[in-house]
Write a protein that holds these residues in place. Structure first.
Motif, PDB file in Angstrom:
ATOM      1  N   VAL A   3       0.829  -1.307   0.036  1.00  0.00           N
ATOM      2  CA  VAL A   3       0.009   0.030   0.090  1.00  0.00           C
ATOM      3  C   VAL A   3       0.827   1.419  -0.111  1.00  0.00           C
ATOM      4  O   VAL A   3       0.334   2.339  -0.748  1.00  0.00           O
ATOM      5  N   GLY A   4       1.980   1.307   0.688  1.00  0.00           N
ATOM      6  CA  GLY A   4       2.790   2.214   0.905  1.00  0.00           C
ATOM      7  C   GLY A   4       3.527   2.655  -0.436  1.00  0.00           C
ATOM      8  O   GLY A   4       3.670   3.701  -0.905  1.00  0.00           O
ATOM      9  N   VAL A   5       3.998   1.440  -1.218  1.00  0.00           N
ATOM     10  CA  VAL A   5       4.517   1.706  -2.556  1.00  0.00           C
ATOM     11  C   VAL A   5       3.461   2.384  -3.478  1.00  0.00           C
ATOM     12  O   VAL A   5       3.804   3.055  -4.372  1.00  0.00           O
ATOM     13  N   GLN A   6       2.227   1.724  -3.458  1.00  0.00           N
ATOM     14  CA  GLN A   6       1.262   2.306  -4.557  1.00  0.00           C
ATOM     15  C   GLN A   6       0.904   3.700  -4.017  1.00  0.00           C
ATOM     16  O   GLN A   6       0.666   4.488  -4.916  1.00  0.00           O
ATOM     17  N   VAL A   7       0.898   4.244  -2.722  1.00  0.00           N
ATOM     18  CA  VAL A   7       0.764   5.566  -2.457  1.00  0.00           C
ATOM     19  C   VAL A   7       1.844   6.560  -3.054  1.00  0.00           C
ATOM     20  O   VAL A   7       1.580   7.645  -3.605  1.00  0.00           O
ATOM     21  N   LEU A   8       2.918   6.021  -2.933  1.00  0.00           N
ATOM     22  CA  LEU A   8       4.121   6.825  -3.478  1.00  0.00           C
ATOM     23  C   LEU A   8       4.013   6.976  -5.025  1.00  0.00           C
ATOM     24  O   LEU A   8       4.285   7.986  -5.298  1.00  0.00           O
ATOM     25  N   LEU A   9       3.654   5.730  -5.593  1.00  0.00           N
ATOM     26  CA  LEU A   9       3.801   5.902  -7.060  1.00  0.00           C
ATOM     27  C   LEU A   9       2.478   6.808  -7.303  1.00  0.00           C
ATOM     28  O   LEU A   9       2.704   7.591  -8.557  1.00  0.00           O
ATOM     29  N   TRP A  10       1.492   6.585  -6.857  1.00  0.00           N
ATOM     30  CA  TRP A  10       0.387   7.604  -7.198  1.00  0.00           C
ATOM     31  C   TRP A  10       0.777   9.050  -7.016  1.00  0.00           C
ATOM     32  O   TRP A  10       0.374  10.020  -7.717  1.00  0.00           O
ATOM     33  N   ALA A  11       1.353   9.378  -5.838  1.00  0.00           N
ATOM     34  CA  ALA A  11       1.617  10.721  -5.641  1.00  0.00           C
ATOM     35  C   ALA A  11       2.641  10.980  -6.555  1.00  0.00           C
ATOM     36  O   ALA A  11       2.663  12.227  -6.981  1.00  0.00           O
ATOM     37  N   TYR A  12       3.771  10.228  -6.894  1.00  0.00           N
ATOM     38  CA  TYR A  12       4.515  10.657  -7.872  1.00  0.00           C
ATOM     39  C   TYR A  12       3.836  10.996  -9.692  1.00  0.00           C
ATOM     40  O   TYR A  12       4.108  12.094 -10.086  1.00  0.00           O
ATOM     41  N   ALA A  13       2.916  10.095  -9.767  1.00  0.00           N
ATOM     42  CA  ALA A  13       2.201  10.352 -10.903  1.00  0.00           C
ATOM     43  C   ALA A  13       1.515  11.721 -10.869  1.00  0.00           C
ATOM     44  O   ALA A  13       1.337  12.579 -11.889  1.00  0.00           O
ATOM     45  N   GLY A  14       0.861  12.096  -9.906  1.00  0.00           N
ATOM     46  CA  GLY A  14       0.254  13.292  -9.585  1.00  0.00           C
ATOM     47  C   GLY A  14       1.026  14.446  -9.974  1.00  0.00           C
ATOM     48  O   GLY A  14       0.843  15.390 -10.422  1.00  0.00           O
ATOM     49  N   VAL A  15       2.357  14.453  -9.104  1.00  0.00           N
ATOM     50  CA  VAL A  15       3.120  15.589  -9.249  1.00  0.00           C
ATOM     51  C   VAL A  15       3.734  15.482 -10.779  1.00  0.00           C
ATOM     52  O   VAL A  15       4.097  16.716 -11.322  1.00  0.00           O
ATOM     53  N   ALA A  16       3.851  14.505 -11.592  1.00  0.00           N
ATOM     54  CA  ALA A  16       4.394  14.770 -12.909  1.00  0.00           C
ATOM     55  C   ALA A  16       3.411  14.916 -13.951  1.00  0.00           C
ATOM     56  O   ALA A  16       3.506  15.742 -14.902  1.00  0.00           O
ATOM     57  N   PHE A  17       2.227  14.381 -13.724  1.00  0.00           N
ATOM     58  CA  PHE A  17       1.034  14.860 -14.428  1.00  0.00           C
ATOM     59  C   PHE A  17       0.282  16.092 -14.273  1.00  0.00           C
ATOM     60  O   PHE A  17      -0.654  16.531 -15.157  1.00  0.00           O
ATOM     61  N   GLY A  18       0.299  16.537 -13.169  1.00  0.00           N
ATOM     62  CA  GLY A  18      -0.354  17.809 -12.684  1.00  0.00           C
ATOM     63  C   GLY A  18      -0.035  18.605 -13.690  1.00  0.00           C
ATOM     64  O   GLY A  18      -1.310  19.644 -14.145  1.00  0.00           O
ATOM     65  N   PRO A  19       1.119  19.276 -13.854  1.00  0.00           N
ATOM     66  CA  PRO A  19       1.506  20.574 -14.488  1.00  0.00           C
ATOM     67  C   PRO A  19       0.752  20.222 -16.163  1.00  0.00           C
ATOM     68  O   PRO A  19       0.184  21.087 -16.664  1.00  0.00           O
ATOM     69  N   LEU A  20       0.975  18.843 -16.575  1.00  0.00           N
ATOM     70  CA  LEU A  20       0.404  18.649 -17.983  1.00  0.00           C
ATOM     71  C   LEU A  20      -1.175  18.842 -18.031  1.00  0.00           C
ATOM     72  O   LEU A  20      -1.635  19.318 -18.929  1.00  0.00           O
ATOM     73  N   LEU A  21      -1.839  18.357 -17.046  1.00  0.00           N
ATOM     74  CA  LEU A  21      -3.200  18.615 -16.840  1.00  0.00           C
ATOM     75  C   LEU A  21      -3.762  19.848 -16.781  1.00  0.00           C
ATOM     76  O   LEU A  21      -4.472  20.503 -17.533  1.00  0.00           O
ATOM     77  N   LEU A  22      -2.882  20.606 -16.255  1.00  0.00           N
ATOM     78  CA  LEU A  22      -2.990  22.190 -16.007  1.00  0.00           C
ATOM     79  C   LEU A  22      -2.929  22.898 -17.282  1.00  0.00           C
ATOM     80  O   LEU A  22      -3.636  23.833 -17.668  1.00  0.00           O
ATOM     81  N   VAL A  23      -1.940  22.541 -18.312  1.00  0.00           N
ATOM     82  CA  VAL A  23      -1.623  23.074 -19.565  1.00  0.00           C
ATOM     83  C   VAL A  23      -2.799  22.774 -20.460  1.00  0.00           C
ATOM     84  O   VAL A  23      -3.416  23.510 -21.158  1.00  0.00           O
ATOM     85  N   LEU A  24      -3.115  21.380 -20.207  1.00  0.00           N
ATOM     86  CA  LEU A  24      -4.258  20.890 -21.196  1.00  0.00           C
ATOM     87  C   LEU A  24      -5.465  21.734 -20.839  1.00  0.00           C
ATOM     88  O   LEU A  24      -6.280  22.092 -21.868  1.00  0.00           O
ATOM     89  N   LEU A  25      -5.869  21.901 -19.650  1.00  0.00           N
ATOM     90  CA  LEU A  25      -7.189  22.573 -19.472  1.00  0.00           C
ATOM     91  C   LEU A  25      -6.992  24.100 -19.739  1.00  0.00           C
ATOM     92  O   LEU A  25      -7.713  24.665 -20.434  1.00  0.00           O
TER      93      LEU A  25
END
Length: 276
Positions: A11-33
């Protein structure tokens, strides 16, 4: 061992991976919107959602900022450089990994020595050499530079992969009278698909995103690649935030699509290799 600690770690690994994905894809999502919103709406609420999505920003960015020219230059240079680098690297890695001859270790070390120093440290010798050869302000020169710069890493990866392949198929082919050229083309190259795809993926992004060498070596605006073209675009459209976001989306979208397609090919190739 209790299953509770293992579940907790998973569970800890999954949380870290999802957090990293959010940090990585967050700016891309803001640019797309942002690319789907009007300029006034962006200025009023920079991080808001599009209330009435529009694609006019893409039309302005494509028509008024020469993005089509920049994208075409980047596509041509990147595809040519990655293809040339991969072909030359495979042709070099095969004898270094599979043949035994005098000076093999020295030649391999020569190729791998290119990994020790970044190519940008040699910008002045490169510029003077290109100037003497008439390759300044040339897309061909830039393509050759990128291809040469990627060869050390590509040879390293391909050599490691080829050394792990079994020799039974090659020996059987040689007994049947298959020449080295046909053996390389019909047997070695198909078996090396996972490594070839990996090399191409790893060379694609640095070539597409490079800003330094196009800025140094290109003079004509119609030959600019997308990173240099976007820098001019930012200056001309600094007050039109919607067009800026649309330009960024158009610049990133081809790379994202190619990465998704290439990642599937790499996984398929690795799976096929394991199953053989």
């Amino acid at each position: 061992m209790s299953t509770a600690p293992r579940i907790g770690r998973a569970v800890g690994v999954q949380v870290l991976l999802w957090a990293y994905a959010g940090v990585a894809f967050g700016p891309l999502l803001l640019v797309l919107l942002g690319s789907l919103r009007g300029n006034r709406e962006i200025m009023r609420e920079p991080l808001g959602l599009p209330t009435s999505p529009t694609f006019e920003n893409f039309g302005r960015a494509w028509a008024n900022a020469s993005l089509s020219t920049y994208l075409l230059n980047s596509v041509v240079i990147t595809v040519a450089a990655v293809t040339l680098c991969t072909v030359i690297s495979l042709m070099a890695a095969y004898p270094l990994a599979r043949w035994r001859f005098t000076g093999r270790a020295l030649l391999a070390a020569y190729f791998l020595s290119g990994l020790m120093l970044p190519i940008k440290l040699g910008v002045l010798p490169i510029f003077y050499m290109f100037q003497s050869m008439g390759l300044v302000d040339s897309r061909i020169g830039l393509t050759l530079l990128y291809a040469a710069g990627g060869i050390p890493f590509s040879v390293f990866i391909l050599m490691a992969f080829l050394r792990g392949l079994p020799t039974d198929i090659e020996e059987a082919a040689r007994i049947d009278g298959v020449g080295e050229l046909r053996l390389f083309r019909s047997i070695v190259t198909p078996l090396s698909r996972p490594a070839i795809a990996t090399v191409a993926v790893f060379q694609l992004a640095p070539t597409w995103n490079d800003f330094f060498f196009p800025l140094i070596l290109l003079r004509s605006s119609e030959k600019y690649t997308i990173p240099v073209g976007l820098s001019r675009f930012f200056g001309e459209f600094s007050t039109d935030r919607g067009a800026l976001y649309a330009g960024l989306v158009l610049a990133v979208l081809p790379l994202v699509v190619v990465f998704v397609m290439a990642s599937r090919q790499v996984v398929a190739g690795l799976t096929a290799g394991i199953g053989r």
